[in-house]
Design a protein around this motif. Sequence first.
Motif, mmCIF file in Angstrom:
data_model
loop_
_atom_site.group_PDB
_atom_site.id
_atom_site.type_symbol
_atom_site.label_atom_id
_atom_site.label_comp_id
_atom_site.label_asym_id
_atom_site.label_seq_id
_atom_site.Cartn_x
_atom_site.Cartn_y
_atom_site.Cartn_z
ATOM 1 N N GLU A 246 38.347 29.285 -42.578
ATOM 2 C CA GLU A 246 38.475 30.606 -41.963
ATOM 3 C C GLU A 246 39.872 30.856 -41.388
ATOM 4 O O GLU A 246 40.211 31.995 -41.036
ATOM 5 C CB GLU A 246 37.394 30.815 -40.888
ATOM 6 N N ASP A 247 40.702 29.831 -41.301
ATOM 7 C CA ASP A 247 42.063 29.992 -40.771
ATOM 8 C C ASP A 247 43.108 30.324 -41.839
ATOM 9 O O ASP A 247 44.274 30.546 -41.509
ATOM 10 C CB ASP A 247 42.513 28.710 -40.050
ATOM 11 N N LEU A 248 42.714 30.355 -43.100
ATOM 12 C CA LEU A 248 43.690 30.566 -44.186
ATOM 13 C C LEU A 248 44.526 31.830 -44.028
ATOM 14 O O LEU A 248 45.698 31.854 -44.368
ATOM 15 C CB LEU A 248 42.984 30.598 -45.536
ATOM 16 N N GLU A 249 43.935 32.899 -43.499
ATOM 17 C CA GLU A 249 44.682 34.154 -43.358
ATOM 18 C C GLU A 249 45.902 33.992 -42.443
ATOM 19 O O GLU A 249 46.863 34.735 -42.560
ATOM 20 C CB GLU A 249 43.785 35.278 -42.840
ATOM 21 N N LYS A 250 45.879 33.012 -41.553
ATOM 22 C CA LYS A 250 47.000 32.782 -40.644
ATOM 23 C C LYS A 250 48.206 32.180 -41.357
ATOM 24 O O LYS A 250 49.329 32.295 -40.887
ATOM 25 C CB LYS A 250 46.592 31.836 -39.515
ATOM 26 N N TYR A 251 47.953 31.497 -42.487
ATOM 27 C CA TYR A 251 49.017 30.713 -43.112
ATOM 28 C C TYR A 251 49.317 31.073 -44.560
ATOM 29 O O TYR A 251 50.222 30.504 -45.155
ATOM 30 C CB TYR A 251 48.654 29.225 -43.024
ATOM 31 N N GLN B 88 44.337 37.675 -47.259
ATOM 32 C CA GLN B 88 44.553 38.744 -46.293
ATOM 33 C C GLN B 88 43.548 38.694 -45.144
ATOM 34 O O GLN B 88 43.865 39.096 -44.035
ATOM 35 C CB GLN B 88 44.467 40.103 -46.989
ATOM 36 N N GLN B 89 42.348 38.240 -45.433
ATOM 37 C CA GLN B 89 41.322 38.136 -44.394
ATOM 38 C C GLN B 89 40.401 36.974 -44.732
ATOM 39 O O GLN B 89 39.995 36.802 -45.875
ATOM 40 C CB GLN B 89 40.504 39.422 -44.315
ATOM 41 N N THR B 90 40.100 36.172 -43.738
ATOM 42 C CA THR B 90 39.137 35.092 -43.887
ATOM 43 C C THR B 90 38.250 35.136 -42.643
ATOM 44 O O THR B 90 38.703 34.860 -41.546
ATOM 45 C CB THR B 90 39.823 33.723 -44.017
ATOM 46 N N LYS B 91 37.010 35.507 -42.838
ATOM 47 C CA LYS B 91 36.104 35.694 -41.713
ATOM 48 C C LYS B 91 34.923 34.736 -41.828
ATOM 49 O O LYS B 91 34.220 34.726 -42.839
ATOM 50 C CB LYS B 91 35.603 37.139 -41.698
ATOM 51 N N LEU B 92 34.718 33.958 -40.794
ATOM 52 C CA LEU B 92 33.569 33.060 -40.731
ATOM 53 C C LEU B 92 32.321 33.898 -40.475
ATOM 54 O O LEU B 92 32.211 34.572 -39.455
ATOM 55 C CB LEU B 92 33.760 32.026 -39.620
ATOM 56 N N VAL B 93 31.390 33.877 -41.410
ATOM 57 C CA VAL B 93 30.143 34.631 -41.290
ATOM 58 C C VAL B 93 29.071 33.770 -40.640
ATOM 59 O O VAL B 93 28.322 34.219 -39.784
ATOM 60 C CB VAL B 93 29.665 35.124 -42.680
ATOM 61 N N GLY C 54 49.514 27.412 -48.041
ATOM 62 C CA GLY C 54 48.929 27.848 -46.775
ATOM 63 C C GLY C 54 48.426 26.668 -45.953
ATOM 64 O O GLY C 54 48.586 26.634 -44.732
ATOM 65 N N MET C 55 47.838 25.701 -46.644
ATOM 66 C CA MET C 55 47.358 24.517 -45.935
ATOM 67 C C MET C 55 48.528 23.740 -45.324
ATOM 68 O O MET C 55 48.438 23.266 -44.195
ATOM 69 C CB MET C 55 46.548 23.639 -46.871
#
Length: 184
Positions: free
Chosen positions: A59-64, A69-74, A171-172
């Motif tokens: 869920e942190d991929l969007e930061k890096y 563009q968006q990664t949201k933990l559902v 990104g990682m």
Amino acid sequence: MMKTWLVAVSVLAVLVVGCSPKLEQGEVLEKSGDTFTIRLSRTIDEPIDKVWKSFQRPEDLEKYSEQYQQTKLVKSEGNVKIIDYRVSALGTMNAFTMEVTMDPEKKHVGLKTLESSLVDITGEYDITPTPDGKGTVVTYKATQKDKANMPVPVSVQKTAIKESFDNLIAGMKKGIQAQGGGAS
């Protein structure tokens, strides 16, 4: 919207037509009918524990990563996470809901598409230490089935898949650096 997408894809196709991405030895990126068979691998110059830690937070991929563009933990339950992704690929934004299953003992991540209008992906990431233990090899193996008729050449699709994997790895690496990692 569709016209803009087709124009963008057409321009990209003209630039890349006939140019499949360069693969390393042992890598596979083949399409048969509507299904790709994928095997891609990259080495990250970080110890396996740092790389594994970054895989535990999809869920942190969007930061890096600019592509994510968006990664949201559902939902998160045990070693299974449901993530909504908004990913830029082939000049358009694509929405995916993925189930990500982590096996900490084996350093293995399974993934499966739960929702997408574009493709169904069933795959895995195997995370293994390099022989000297200083780096980590990330191997992605998957099948990716088109759900929509893709009006782009297979070579462009291959390039997009490979670039998506490379962007994930980049990104990682940024995430590891941001968390105080960094190869010595």
